[in-house]
Design a protein around this motif. Sequence first.
Motif, short mmCIF file in Angstrom:
data_model
loop_
_atom_site.label_atom_id
_atom_site.label_comp_id
_atom_site.label_asym_id
_atom_site.label_seq_id
_atom_site.Cartn_x
_atom_site.Cartn_y
_atom_site.Cartn_z
N ARG A 233 -0.71 -6.05 -5.58
CA ARG A 233 -0.40 -6.65 -6.87
C ARG A 233 0.08 -5.59 -7.86
NH1 ARG A 233 -4.70 -10.12 -10.45
NH2 ARG A 233 -5.80 -8.12 -10.37
N VAL A 234 -0.60 -4.46 -7.87
CA VAL A 234 -0.16 -3.36 -8.74
C VAL A 234 1.24 -2.90 -8.35
CG1 VAL A 234 -0.52 -0.92 -9.26
CG2 VAL A 234 -2.45 -2.49 -9.36
N ARG B 266 3.21 -11.69 -15.16
CA ARG B 266 2.65 -12.98 -14.73
C ARG B 266 3.13 -13.31 -13.32
NH1 ARG B 266 5.39 -17.45 -17.75
NH2 ARG B 266 6.90 -16.94 -16.13
N ASP B 267 4.41 -13.10 -13.07
CA ASP B 267 4.96 -13.40 -11.75
C ASP B 267 4.37 -12.48 -10.67
OD1 ASP B 267 8.34 -14.23 -12.91
OD2 ASP B 267 6.46 -15.35 -12.94
N ALA B 268 3.93 -11.29 -11.09
CA ALA B 268 3.32 -10.36 -10.13
C ALA B 268 1.88 -10.74 -9.81
CB ALA B 268 3.37 -8.94 -10.67
N ASP C 83 7.57 7.69 -17.06
CA ASP C 83 6.22 7.40 -16.58
C ASP C 83 5.86 5.94 -16.83
OD1 ASP C 83 5.53 10.63 -17.74
OD2 ASP C 83 5.25 10.03 -15.64
N LEU C 84 5.27 5.34 -15.83
CA LEU C 84 4.90 3.92 -15.89
C LEU C 84 3.65 3.72 -15.06
CD1 LEU C 84 5.31 0.80 -16.17
CD2 LEU C 84 6.83 0.96 -14.18
N ARG C 85 2.67 3.07 -15.64
CA ARG C 85 1.48 2.69 -14.87
C ARG C 85 1.10 1.27 -15.27
NH1 ARG C 85 2.76 6.95 -13.33
NH2 ARG C 85 1.52 8.84 -12.99
N ALA D 160 6.96 -2.43 -9.54
CA ALA D 160 8.33 -2.61 -9.06
C ALA D 160 9.09 -3.57 -9.97
CB ALA D 160 8.32 -3.13 -7.62
N SER D 161 8.41 -4.63 -10.41
CA SER D 161 9.06 -5.60 -11.31
C SER D 161 9.44 -4.95 -12.63
CB SER D 161 8.12 -6.78 -11.58
OG SER D 161 7.89 -7.50 -10.39
N LEU D 162 8.57 -4.12 -13.15
CA LEU D 162 8.87 -3.48 -14.43
C LEU D 162 10.00 -2.46 -14.27
CD1 LEU D 162 5.38 -3.05 -16.13
CD2 LEU D 162 6.89 -5.03 -16.00
#
Lengths: 81, 289
Positions: free
Chosen positions: B209-210, B261-263, B225-227, B215-217
């Motif tokens: 899910r993470v 939400r879709d994730a 950097d993205l978490r 990947a969606s973002l």
Amino acid sequence: MSGVPTPPPDGAALAVRLRALGVTGTVEAQGRLALLRAADAAPLMELELRRRVHAAASECGFTHVALELDGTGADEALRSA
Amino acid sequence: MRSATITSGESERADPRAAAKEAALAAWLRARGSVAIGFSGGVDSTYLACIAVRTLGPEHVLAVIGRSASYPAVQWEHAREVAERFGVPVLEVDTDELHDPRYAANPTDRCYFCKTELWQRVRPVAAAQGMAIVVDGTNADDLGGHRPGARAAGEQGVASPLAELGFTKAEIRARSRALGIPTWDQPASPCLASRLPYGTPVTPERLRRVERAEASLRALGIGGDLRVRDHGELARVELAPDELPRWLAGEGAHRLRTALRDAGYARAAVDLRGFRSGSLNVLDGVVPA
């Protein structure tokens, strides 16, 4: 830092502090994470305001503060666009 | 496929201290003769692998990728691409840390159990391939802070030449850039379990899910950097500071929330301070704020 007690997280106190900064909304405490639901999120696009919000959150016992994207405000902004 | 060639010369003149460390690294590698590298495709292990191949030749280097649900698929793809581009021999091993209850419980020393599993898989493979020593990409900046994985490496006899020779992250990035190694500006990409607060069980479903969410973002065009920090039904997104304003309100916020939400997340929030390495250590009180 050592010897200075950390206050317990207080969402209600943070909400009052944020209103003084012009950020109106509710604060939900999840441990040391403050979840903010703002009536208008647009002012938070300014870096200085975000810094002041985080400083207020720290003084109210939180290590993190996040703006919840509840869909309501964003959707209304889209409808009025 | 012709491998890319690493050259220096002019870059050494521009950055003499880091270049001197690189010369010391080459000497360190030659003294060992052959190395097996715990290879993630990140900045440090890629630099180390490239220098090892340049110094020792590919026949004396083996990059070992440990695969599990905690290793992001996109990073694996990048690791394979860069290894092929620079002629780094690769071998993959499956690691099974998720079935270790001591790891899956997600304690504050989770990384100790993960790295123990990794090195216990890598060491026999390295020996079978005739590699003299097993090394990792730990750098000098990693030596402080909360790093239980380093304890595991020490216990398993894994050496950290970049740390030993005093390489900072900045120097590794600078040398990588000078040598044309494309990972020079790659954001750090720790394992997916680092997105879960301590005490939240590590399961394949949560990790997927993470991974879906991040990947969606990225697909939305979020760079740097993205978490996505997993707080159960809530996804708390940490972004690079220059990305933050775009996603807090209006269309950006709507797209971000929809993607999360879709994730699989019922709630979505954006951290107002942005990305902080190790922020869950702070949230969980492992290190002071």
